[in-house]
Design a protein around this motif. Structure first.
Motif, PDB file in Angstrom:
ATOM      1  N   ALA A  48       0.847  -1.191   0.000  1.00 58.15           N
ATOM      2  CA  ALA A  48       0.000   0.000   0.000  1.00 58.15           C
ATOM      3  C   ALA A  48       0.885   1.244   0.000  1.00 58.15           C
ATOM      4  CB  ALA A  48      -0.901   0.005   1.223  1.00 58.15           C
ATOM      5  N   PRO A  49       0.677   2.185  -0.907  1.00 55.07           N
ATOM      6  CA  PRO A  49       1.595   3.322  -1.036  1.00 55.07           C
ATOM      7  C   PRO A  49       1.516   4.331   0.089  1.00 55.07           C
ATOM      8  CG  PRO A  49      -0.257   3.593  -2.505  1.00 55.07           C
ATOM      9  CD  PRO A  49      -0.394   2.222  -1.906  1.00 55.07           C
ATOM     10  N   GLY A  50       0.377   4.440   0.745  1.00 57.77           N
ATOM     11  CA  GLY A  50       0.241   5.481   1.761  1.00 57.77           C
ATOM     12  C   GLY A  50      -0.339   6.750   1.159  1.00 57.77           C
ATOM     13  N   ALA A  51      -0.630   7.716   2.011  1.00 58.55           N
ATOM     14  CA  ALA A  51      -1.306   8.932   1.553  1.00 58.55           C
ATOM     15  C   ALA A  51      -0.369   9.967   0.960  1.00 58.55           C
ATOM     16  CB  ALA A  51      -2.076   9.552   2.725  1.00 58.55           C
ATOM     17  N   ALA A  52       0.895   9.952   1.348  1.00 55.98           N
ATOM     18  CA  ALA A  52       1.834  10.983   0.887  1.00 55.98           C
ATOM     19  C   ALA A  52       2.169  10.790  -0.586  1.00 55.98           C
ATOM     20  CB  ALA A  52       3.110  10.938   1.726  1.00 55.98           C
ATOM     21  N   PRO A  53       2.176  11.882  -1.394  1.00 49.67           N
ATOM     22  CA  PRO A  53       2.557  11.771  -2.810  1.00 49.67           C
ATOM     23  C   PRO A  53       3.950  11.187  -3.007  1.00 49.67           C
ATOM     24  CG  PRO A  53       1.524  13.887  -2.363  1.00 49.67           C
ATOM     25  CD  PRO A  53       1.748  13.249  -1.033  1.00 49.67           C
ATOM     26  N   LEU A  54       4.874  11.503  -2.093  1.00 46.54           N
ATOM     27  CA  LEU A  54       6.223  10.969  -2.212  1.00 46.54           C
ATOM     28  C   LEU A  54       6.220   9.453  -2.097  1.00 46.54           C
ATOM     29  CD1 LEU A  54       9.272  11.373  -2.430  1.00 46.54           C
ATOM     30  CD2 LEU A  54       9.337  11.639   0.068  1.00 46.54           C
ATOM     31  N   ASP A  55       5.388   8.910  -1.213  1.00 48.95           N
ATOM     32  CA  ASP A  55       5.297   7.453  -1.068  1.00 48.95           C
ATOM     33  C   ASP A  55       4.905   6.804  -2.389  1.00 48.95           C
ATOM     34  OD1 ASP A  55       5.889   7.881   1.556  1.00 48.95           O
ATOM     35  OD2 ASP A  55       4.219   6.699   2.351  1.00 48.95           O
ATOM     36  N   ARG A  56       3.929   7.398  -3.058  1.00 45.25           N
ATOM     37  CA  ARG A  56       3.464   6.843  -4.333  1.00 45.25           C
ATOM     38  C   ARG A  56       4.575   6.887  -5.373  1.00 45.25           C
ATOM     39  NH1 ARG A  56      -0.089   3.354  -5.854  1.00 45.25           N
ATOM     40  NH2 ARG A  56       1.923   2.515  -6.513  1.00 45.25           N
ATOM     41  N   ALA A  57       5.313   7.991  -5.429  1.00 48.96           N
ATOM     42  CA  ALA A  57       6.394   8.120  -6.411  1.00 48.96           C
ATOM     43  C   ALA A  57       7.522   7.133  -6.129  1.00 48.96           C
ATOM     44  CB  ALA A  57       6.928   9.548  -6.414  1.00 48.96           C
TER      45      ALA A  57
ATOM     46  N   ASP B 285       4.962  -2.414   9.474  1.00 50.79           N
ATOM     47  CA  ASP B 285       5.132  -1.137  10.176  1.00 50.79           C
ATOM     48  C   ASP B 285       4.680   0.033   9.302  1.00 50.79           C
ATOM     49  OD1 ASP B 285       6.115  -2.472  12.349  1.00 50.79           O
ATOM     50  OD2 ASP B 285       8.220  -2.004  11.954  1.00 50.79           O
ATOM     51  N   HIS B 286       4.974  -0.021   8.018  1.00 46.11           N
ATOM     52  CA  HIS B 286       4.566   1.052   7.107  1.00 46.11           C
ATOM     53  C   HIS B 286       3.046   1.127   7.013  1.00 46.11           C
ATOM     54  CE1 HIS B 286       4.288   3.646   3.621  1.00 46.11           C
ATOM     55  NE2 HIS B 286       3.602   2.712   2.985  1.00 46.11           N
ATOM     56  N   ALA B 287       2.391  -0.026   6.980  1.00 49.85           N
ATOM     57  CA  ALA B 287       0.928  -0.041   6.896  1.00 49.85           C
ATOM     58  C   ALA B 287       0.299   0.604   8.127  1.00 49.85           C
ATOM     59  CB  ALA B 287       0.431  -1.478   6.742  1.00 49.85           C
ATOM     60  N   LYS B 288       0.990   0.551   9.267  1.00 53.43           N
ATOM     61  CA  LYS B 288       0.492   1.176  10.505  1.00 53.43           C
ATOM     62  C   LYS B 288       0.977   2.616  10.653  1.00 53.43           C
ATOM     63  CE  LYS B 288       2.170  -2.216  12.948  1.00 53.43           C
ATOM     64  NZ  LYS B 288       2.545  -3.089  14.099  1.00 53.43           N
ATOM     65  N   GLY B 289       1.711   3.110   9.653  1.00 54.41           N
ATOM     66  CA  GLY B 289       2.204   4.473   9.711  1.00 54.41           C
ATOM     67  C   GLY B 289       3.404   4.660  10.604  1.00 54.41           C
ATOM     68  N   GLU B 290       4.087   3.590  10.933  1.00 49.79           N
ATOM     69  CA  GLU B 290       5.220   3.659  11.854  1.00 49.79           C
ATOM     70  C   GLU B 290       6.566   3.644  11.144  1.00 49.79           C
ATOM     71  OE1 GLU B 290       4.682   0.357  14.435  1.00 49.79           O
ATOM     72  OE2 GLU B 290       2.834   1.131  15.354  1.00 49.79           O
ATOM     73  N   ARG B 291       6.580   3.518   9.839  1.00 48.08           N
ATOM     74  CA  ARG B 291       7.854   3.440   9.106  1.00 48.08           C
ATOM     75  C   ARG B 291       7.657   4.040   7.710  1.00 48.08           C
ATOM     76  NH1 ARG B 291      12.248   0.390  10.428  1.00 48.08           N
ATOM     77  NH2 ARG B 291      10.996  -0.699  11.997  1.00 48.08           N
ATOM     78  N   PRO B 292       8.608   4.798   7.198  1.00 50.98           N
ATOM     79  CA  PRO B 292       8.461   5.391   5.861  1.00 50.98           C
ATOM     80  C   PRO B 292       8.577   4.344   4.763  1.00 50.98           C
ATOM     81  CG  PRO B 292      10.633   5.855   6.737  1.00 50.98           C
ATOM     82  CD  PRO B 292       9.867   5.211   7.850  1.00 50.98           C
TER      83      PRO B 292
END
Length: 323
Positions: free
Chosen positions: A101-110, A212-219
């Motif tokens: 899952a990319p997450g909400a931040a545009p940088l994550d998606r890129a 951890d990333h899925a829980k918002g705990e890791r970039p």
């Protein structure tokens, strides 16, 4: 050159000894698990599955009709095996990244898009290298034009190999290369075993980072970095298997007489190769070779000079049932 003169030696029969430990080394389980994935037949729905047909090692040796080409054929066989493994690994890498899952931040998606595109490029490169390796094997084995490209049925060795170097060369001169291979093989095998251990640890690290990333705990960067480490460890395992088994083939070619039948030559390489006879029915793609016993060369009876070499023939063991 594999065309050098070979002295003919009679085969020795009698009591067989092997210095290998009875219990498997601690790293054997990760190597066996990783090899199970690496050596799996290509899925019929994949481009590699559509274009491939099973090729046992004995058939590859026998169909060439030239025993002086055994080394080239065997090494080409393991090159194709390693290339298939790399295709498996890179295809799985693409699937893993597509599930993140990319997450909400545009940088994550890129960042994730870049990693996924790079993984697809590596898969395309792996398929190109597989096609080149398959054609090399086709040319050496002299398979008919138009026949599906080969998929190696037999699995490479990942367990220790017993050379019996001191006994075999007690009264024979060994080349420097043969001596080097004898010294190198234990380290080659250790590299295979430890790269499998590293791959298992890297796989766990990736799963933890993704959770951890899925829980918002890791970039997302840590997820991509963990994934790249896993891909690198799997690549090292495939390369290590190829190097280890190609060296074994060179050692066996140095000590085995050209009069040795193809099935016995193959048994000296991996212990128990998939049986094959000319004009036999083509084996289904899902068929794999039986579990190989510890491979290596056999010492002659006590009191006899080292005259010839036969493959290890282990005592009958009950079939292993998959969990």
């Amino acid at each position: 050159s594999s065309r050098r003169r070979h002295t003919r030696y009679p085969l020795v029969t009698g009591v067989q000894t092997c210095a290998l430990p009875i219990s498997a080394p601690p790293a054997a389980e990760p190597a066996a698990a990783l090899l199970e994935r690496a050596a799996a037949p290509p899925a019929p729905s994949s481009p590699d599955g559509i274009a491939s047909r099973p090729l046992p090692l004995i058939e590859a040796l026998a169909r060439s009709g030239d025993r002086s080409r055994r080394l080239w054929i065997t090494q080409a066989y393991w090159k194709v095996s390693a290339a298939f493994a790399q295709v498996h690994f890179t295809a799985a890498a693409v699937e893993r990244l597509e599930m993140v899952a990319p997450g909400a931040a545009p940088l994550d998606r890129a960042v994730l898009d870049a990693a996924t595109a790079a993984a697809r490029a590596e898969l395309a490169t792996a398929r190109a290298e597989l096609a080149a390796a398959q054609q090399e094997l086709v040319d050496l084995v002299r398979l008919p034009i138009g026949e599906p490209l080969p998929w190696p049925v037999d699995r490479p060795l990942t367990t220790p190999y017993q050379t019996h170097f001191e006994t075999i060369f007690a009264t024979r001169a060994a080349t420097g290369r043969t001596r080097a291979i004898n010294r190198m093989l234990p380290s080659r095998q250790e590299a295979v075993a430890q790269s499998a251990v590293a791959a298992a640890a890297a796989d766990e690290a990736f799963r933890l980072a993704e959770a951890d990333h899925a829980k918002g705990e890791r970039p997302i960067d840590s997820v991509v970095a963990a994934h790249e480490s896993l891909v690198a460890r799997e690549r090292e395992f495939a390369r290590g298997c190829k190097a280890y088994n190609c060296d074994i083939a060179e050692y066996v070619m140095a000590v085995a007489d050209l009069s040795l039948p193809d099935d016995q030559f193959a048994a000296m390489l991996i212990g128990r190769p998939t049986p094959w006879q000319p004009q036999a029915a083509v084996q289904p793609a899902g068929l794999v070779a039986p579990a190989a016993p510890p491979a290596g060369l056999v010492t002659p009876q006590a009191g006899q000079p080292p005259a010839g070499f036969v493959p290890v023939i282990p005592a009958a063991v009950p079939p292993v049932v998959a969990p």
